[in-house]
Design a protein around this motif. Sequence first.
Motif, PDB file in Angstrom:
ATOM      1  N   ASP A 123       6.902  26.941  19.137  1.00 42.51           N
ATOM      2  CA  ASP A 123       8.055  27.419  19.906  1.00 42.51           C
ATOM      3  C   ASP A 123       9.095  28.056  18.978  1.00 42.51           C
ATOM      4  N   LEU A 124       9.261  27.457  17.790  1.00 42.74           N
ATOM      5  CA  LEU A 124      10.278  27.931  16.838  1.00 42.74           C
ATOM      6  C   LEU A 124       9.863  29.226  16.124  1.00 42.74           C
ATOM      7  N   ALA A 125       8.626  29.262  15.629  1.00 37.58           N
ATOM      8  CA  ALA A 125       8.193  30.343  14.732  1.00 37.58           C
ATOM      9  C   ALA A 125       8.449  31.760  15.275  1.00 37.58           C
ATOM     10  N   PRO A 126       8.153  32.042  16.563  1.00 36.52           N
ATOM     11  CA  PRO A 126       8.387  33.417  17.049  1.00 36.52           C
ATOM     12  C   PRO A 126       9.856  33.830  17.023  1.00 36.52           C
ATOM     13  N   LYS A 127      10.776  32.848  16.909  1.00 36.15           N
ATOM     14  CA  LYS A 127      12.213  33.184  16.881  1.00 36.15           C
ATOM     15  C   LYS A 127      12.675  33.565  15.480  1.00 36.15           C
ATOM     16  N   LEU A 128      11.801  33.386  14.473  1.00 33.11           N
ATOM     17  CA  LEU A 128      12.193  33.678  13.093  1.00 33.11           C
ATOM     18  C   LEU A 128      11.655  35.041  12.678  1.00 33.11           C
TER      19      LEU A 128
ATOM     20  N   ILE B  97      16.272  24.023   9.094  1.00 32.32           N
ATOM     21  CA  ILE B  97      15.983  24.321  10.501  1.00 32.32           C
ATOM     22  C   ILE B  97      15.605  22.996  11.146  1.00 32.32           C
ATOM     23  N   GLY B  98      16.436  22.576  12.120  1.00 29.56           N
ATOM     24  CA  GLY B  98      16.302  21.242  12.723  1.00 29.56           C
ATOM     25  C   GLY B  98      17.377  20.351  12.139  1.00 29.56           C
ATOM     26  N   ASN B  99      17.967  19.527  12.988  1.00 29.25           N
ATOM     27  CA  ASN B  99      19.039  18.636  12.528  1.00 29.25           C
ATOM     28  C   ASN B  99      18.832  17.220  13.059  1.00 29.25           C
ATOM     29  N   GLY B 100      17.570  16.793  13.050  1.00 29.22           N
ATOM     30  CA  GLY B 100      17.228  15.442  13.507  1.00 29.22           C
ATOM     31  C   GLY B 100      17.335  14.421  12.378  1.00 29.22           C
ATOM     32  N   ASN B 101      16.606  13.317  12.516  1.00 28.91           N
ATOM     33  CA  ASN B 101      16.725  12.182  11.585  1.00 28.91           C
ATOM     34  C   ASN B 101      16.423  12.563  10.140  1.00 28.91           C
ATOM     35  N   MET B 102      15.294  13.247   9.918  1.00 24.46           N
ATOM     36  CA  MET B 102      14.896  13.566   8.546  1.00 24.46           C
ATOM     37  C   MET B 102      15.852  14.586   7.938  1.00 24.46           C
ATOM     38  N   ALA B 103      16.237  15.601   8.746  1.00 19.29           N
ATOM     39  CA  ALA B 103      17.174  16.618   8.242  1.00 19.29           C
ATOM     40  C   ALA B 103      18.485  15.949   7.839  1.00 19.29           C
ATOM     41  N   LYS B 104      18.998  15.056   8.677  1.00 20.09           N
ATOM     42  CA  LYS B 104      20.292  14.416   8.383  1.00 20.09           C
ATOM     43  C   LYS B 104      20.222  13.598   7.106  1.00 20.09           C
TER      44      LYS B 104
ATOM     45  N   SER C  62       8.536  22.498   3.629  1.00 20.64           N
ATOM     46  CA  SER C  62       8.239  21.856   4.912  1.00 20.64           C
ATOM     47  C   SER C  62       8.176  20.335   4.766  1.00 20.64           C
ATOM     48  N   VAL C  63       8.764  19.612   5.731  1.00 20.73           N
ATOM     49  CA  VAL C  63       8.602  18.150   5.740  1.00 20.73           C
ATOM     50  C   VAL C  63       7.675  17.728   6.878  1.00 20.73           C
ATOM     51  N   LEU C  64       7.026  18.693   7.521  1.00 23.07           N
ATOM     52  CA  LEU C  64       6.210  18.404   8.700  1.00 23.07           C
ATOM     53  C   LEU C  64       4.964  17.571   8.354  1.00 23.07           C
TER      54      LEU C  64
ATOM     55  N   THR D 204       6.039  18.846   1.728  1.00 20.58           N
ATOM     56  CA  THR D 204       6.514  17.561   1.230  1.00 20.58           C
ATOM     57  C   THR D 204       6.262  16.479   2.269  1.00 20.58           C
ATOM     58  N   MET D 205       6.235  15.246   1.810  1.00 18.78           N
ATOM     59  CA  MET D 205       6.118  14.119   2.730  1.00 18.78           C
ATOM     60  C   MET D 205       7.110  13.035   2.320  1.00 18.78           C
ATOM     61  N   PRO D 206       8.337  13.106   2.881  1.00 17.09           N
ATOM     62  CA  PRO D 206       9.298  12.026   2.607  1.00 17.09           C
ATOM     63  C   PRO D 206       8.905  10.785   3.408  1.00 17.09           C
ATOM     64  N   ASN D 207       9.558   9.646   3.161  1.00 12.28           N
ATOM     65  CA  ASN D 207       9.304   8.488   4.023  1.00 12.28           C
ATOM     66  C   ASN D 207      10.609   7.923   4.565  1.00 12.28           C
ATOM     67  N   LEU D 208      10.474   6.860   5.341  1.00  9.50           N
ATOM     68  CA  LEU D 208      11.589   6.263   6.068  1.00  9.50           C
ATOM     69  C   LEU D 208      12.761   5.893   5.162  1.00  9.50           C
ATOM     70  N   GLY D 209      12.472   5.635   3.883  1.00  9.25           N
ATOM     71  CA  GLY D 209      13.523   5.271   2.937  1.00  9.25           C
ATOM     72  C   GLY D 209      14.568   6.369   2.777  1.00  9.25           C
TER      73      GLY D 209
ATOM     74  N   LEU E  15      12.249  23.129   6.432  1.00  4.74           N
ATOM     75  CA  LEU E  15      11.764  23.069   7.806  1.00  4.74           C
ATOM     76  C   LEU E  15      11.679  21.620   8.267  1.00  4.74           C
ATOM     77  N   CYS E  16      12.531  21.261   9.249  1.00  8.78           N
ATOM     78  CA  CYS E  16      12.649  19.846   9.654  1.00  8.78           C
ATOM     79  C   CYS E  16      12.471  19.635  11.148  1.00  8.78           C
ATOM     80  N   VAL E  17      11.577  20.408  11.780  1.00 13.80           N
ATOM     81  CA  VAL E  17      11.299  20.161  13.201  1.00 13.80           C
ATOM     82  C   VAL E  17      10.010  19.348  13.306  1.00 13.80           C
ATOM     83  N   LYS E  18       9.721  18.839  14.483  1.00 17.48           N
ATOM     84  CA  LYS E  18       8.458  18.122  14.689  1.00 17.48           C
ATOM     85  C   LYS E  18       7.305  19.130  14.634  1.00 17.48           C
ATOM     86  N   PRO E  19       6.129  18.717  14.173  1.00 20.52           N
ATOM     87  CA  PRO E  19       5.011  19.672  14.103  1.00 20.52           C
ATOM     88  C   PRO E  19       4.746  20.387  15.429  1.00 20.52           C
TER      89      PRO E  19
HETATM   90  N1  NAP Z   1      11.408  10.493  10.351  1.00 21.59           N
HETATM   91  C1  NAP Z   1      10.620  10.230   9.300  1.00 21.59           C
HETATM   92  O1  NAP Z   1      10.609   9.133   8.721  1.00 21.59           O
HETATM   93  C2  NAP Z   1       9.711  11.321   8.756  1.00 21.59           C
HETATM   94  C3  NAP Z   1       8.960  11.068   7.604  1.00 21.59           C
HETATM   95  C4  NAP Z   1       8.179  12.097   7.078  1.00 21.59           C
HETATM   96  C5  NAP Z   1       8.143  13.328   7.698  1.00 21.59           C
HETATM   97  N2  NAP Z   1       8.852  13.536   8.822  1.00 21.59           N
HETATM   98  C6  NAP Z   1       8.771  14.841   9.457  1.00 21.59           C
HETATM   99  O2  NAP Z   1      10.069  15.341   9.638  1.00 21.59           O
HETATM  100  C7  NAP Z   1      10.067  16.234  10.745  1.00 21.59           C
HETATM  101  C8  NAP Z   1      11.280  15.945  11.599  1.00 21.59           C
HETATM  102  O3  NAP Z   1      11.197  14.600  12.057  1.00 21.59           O
HETATM  103  P1  NAP Z   1      12.477  13.854  12.616  1.00 21.59           P
HETATM  104  O4  NAP Z   1      12.141  12.420  12.636  1.00 21.59           O
HETATM  105  O5  NAP Z   1      13.690  14.327  11.909  1.00 21.59           O
HETATM  106  O6  NAP Z   1      12.488  14.438  14.126  1.00 21.59           O
HETATM  107  P2  NAP Z   1      13.708  14.581  15.117  1.00 21.59           P
HETATM  108  O7  NAP Z   1      14.741  13.552  14.814  1.00 21.59           O
HETATM  109  O8  NAP Z   1      13.129  14.645  16.499  1.00 21.59           O
HETATM  110  O9  NAP Z   1      14.331  16.008  14.753  1.00 21.59           O
HETATM  111  C9  NAP Z   1      13.704  17.217  15.084  1.00 21.59           C
HETATM  112  C10 NAP Z   1      14.785  18.294  15.070  1.00 21.59           C
HETATM  113  O10 NAP Z   1      14.173  19.548  15.317  1.00 21.59           O
HETATM  114  C11 NAP Z   1      14.943  20.235  16.307  1.00 21.59           C
HETATM  115  N3  NAP Z   1      14.110  21.191  17.038  1.00 21.59           N
HETATM  116  C12 NAP Z   1      13.031  20.939  17.799  1.00 21.59           C
HETATM  117  N4  NAP Z   1      12.520  22.080  18.290  1.00 21.59           N
HETATM  118  C13 NAP Z   1      13.296  23.073  17.815  1.00 21.59           C
HETATM  119  C14 NAP Z   1      13.292  24.475  17.977  1.00 21.59           C
HETATM  120  N5  NAP Z   1      12.359  25.090  18.726  1.00 21.59           N
HETATM  121  N6  NAP Z   1      14.244  25.197  17.344  1.00 21.59           N
HETATM  122  C15 NAP Z   1      15.173  24.582  16.574  1.00 21.59           C
HETATM  123  N7  NAP Z   1      15.248  23.263  16.391  1.00 21.59           N
HETATM  124  C16 NAP Z   1      14.327  22.522  17.008  1.00 21.59           C
HETATM  125  C17 NAP Z   1      15.437  19.130  17.193  1.00 21.59           C
HETATM  126  O11 NAP Z   1      16.481  19.589  18.010  1.00 21.59           O
HETATM  127  P3  NAP Z   1      17.044  18.721  19.252  1.00 21.59           P
HETATM  128  O12 NAP Z   1      18.012  17.773  18.623  1.00 21.59           O
HETATM  129  O13 NAP Z   1      17.686  19.721  20.123  1.00 21.59           O
HETATM  130  O14 NAP Z   1      15.869  18.056  19.882  1.00 21.59           O
HETATM  131  C18 NAP Z   1      15.861  18.112  16.142  1.00 21.59           C
HETATM  132  O15 NAP Z   1      17.112  18.447  15.600  1.00 21.59           O
HETATM  133  C19 NAP Z   1       8.745  16.020  11.497  1.00 21.59           C
HETATM  134  O16 NAP Z   1       7.916  17.137  11.302  1.00 21.59           O
HETATM  135  C20 NAP Z   1       8.137  14.801  10.839  1.00 21.59           C
HETATM  136  O17 NAP Z   1       6.740  14.913  10.750  1.00 21.59           O
HETATM  137  C21 NAP Z   1       9.647  12.567   9.371  1.00 21.59           C
END
Ligand code: NAP
Length: 255
Positions: free
Chosen positions: A72-77, A6-13, A86-88, A108-113, A63-67
């Motif tokens: 906003d997400l939880a009520p839709k599930l 759930i979520g397709n941002g940087n960490m999910a990808k 969870s990676v939050l 879980t807590m992944p890092n930038l690597g 679970l890969c959305v921002k904390p």
């Molecule tokens: N980046 C890191 O190095 C890192 C390291 C450790 C942990 N984390 C954790 O990883 C999590 C994600 O970080 P990220 O860097 O990948 O963030 P991000 O790039 O902003 O990605 C967040 C994703 O969640 C989606 N999203 C947001 N609200 C949503 C909703 N209500 N329903 C469905 N999808 C929703 C976003 O969709 P849109 O594209 O439409 O905005 C986006 O695809 C965070 O909780 C962070 O704490 C990140």
Amino acid sequence: MKLTFIGNGNMAKALIEGLVSNYDIEVLGRNEKTLQTLKNKLPKITTKVIGKSEDITGKNIVLCVKPYSLPDLAPKLSGEADTIFSVLAGTSIDSIRAQIKSKKYIRTMPNLGASFLKSMTTITGDEELKETALEIFNNIGTALWLSTENELDIATGVAGSGPAYLALIAESLADGAVNQGLKREDSQILVQGLFDGFAALIANENPALIKDGVMSPGGTTAAGYAALERCNVRHGMMEAISDAYSKAKELKLKN
Ligand SMILES: NC(=O)c1ccc[n+]([C@@H]2O[C@H](COP(=O)([O-])OP(=O)(O)OC[C@H]3O[C@@H](n4cnc5c(N)ncnc54)[C@H](OP(=O)(O)O)[C@@H]3O)[C@@H](O)[C@H]2O)c1
């Protein structure tokens, strides 16, 4: 095993790229265009725009959305997932449990690597899933199981924030070389090579022994090392971990 992101941002990808060859992957997001871009890159995955009432019954959710997106997400599930991975950052299992129903929870807590499949990931939660969670996250680097969320908060200050601390060391070593007259590009290459070689060294040796091995009596390393101690670098690093841990505890109270 099927994983539903759930979520397709940087960490999910980063995670999906590391896992796609070994797992069946479904990605739920809210933006059709970015989901399609991901699908074009990795045709093996399935993607779906999240519905108003998305049934997660029996699924293994990553679970890969921002904390801050969780309320906003939880009520839709709807329904009850089998597992939530969870990676939050800074979000406790209790907080996720209160918002999303699942049989088991892993934090879980992944890092930038992760973007280079070199994440140092810490994991805790339901012991029953220890081996499964380690197997999943070992696909994006090195994964370490910790016994408690408190330990994970301490480790976050090291592995999660660590790239920033090491970046400061790398930048300042290069600045030091430039200050003594070395060209900026050469200083940069020098530091990159140093870190590359050091990764292999520290994988095989205790840091104290690496230091002892390079520090000959009255030599150049001993002179440089004494300067680091004079400037309290060791104390500064320990303070950084202490303050990062305090901040992690503070943030957890808010999420
Ligand atoms: N980046 C890191 O190095 C890192 C390291 C450790 C942990 N984390 C954790 O990883 C999590 C994600 O970080 P990220 O860097 O990948 O963030 P991000 O790039 O902003 O990605 C967040 C994703 O969640 C989606 N999203 C947001 N609200 C949503 C909703 N209500 N329903 C469905 N999808 C929703 C976003 O969709 P849109 O594209 O439409 O905005 C986006 O695809 C965070 O909780 C962070 O704490 C990140």
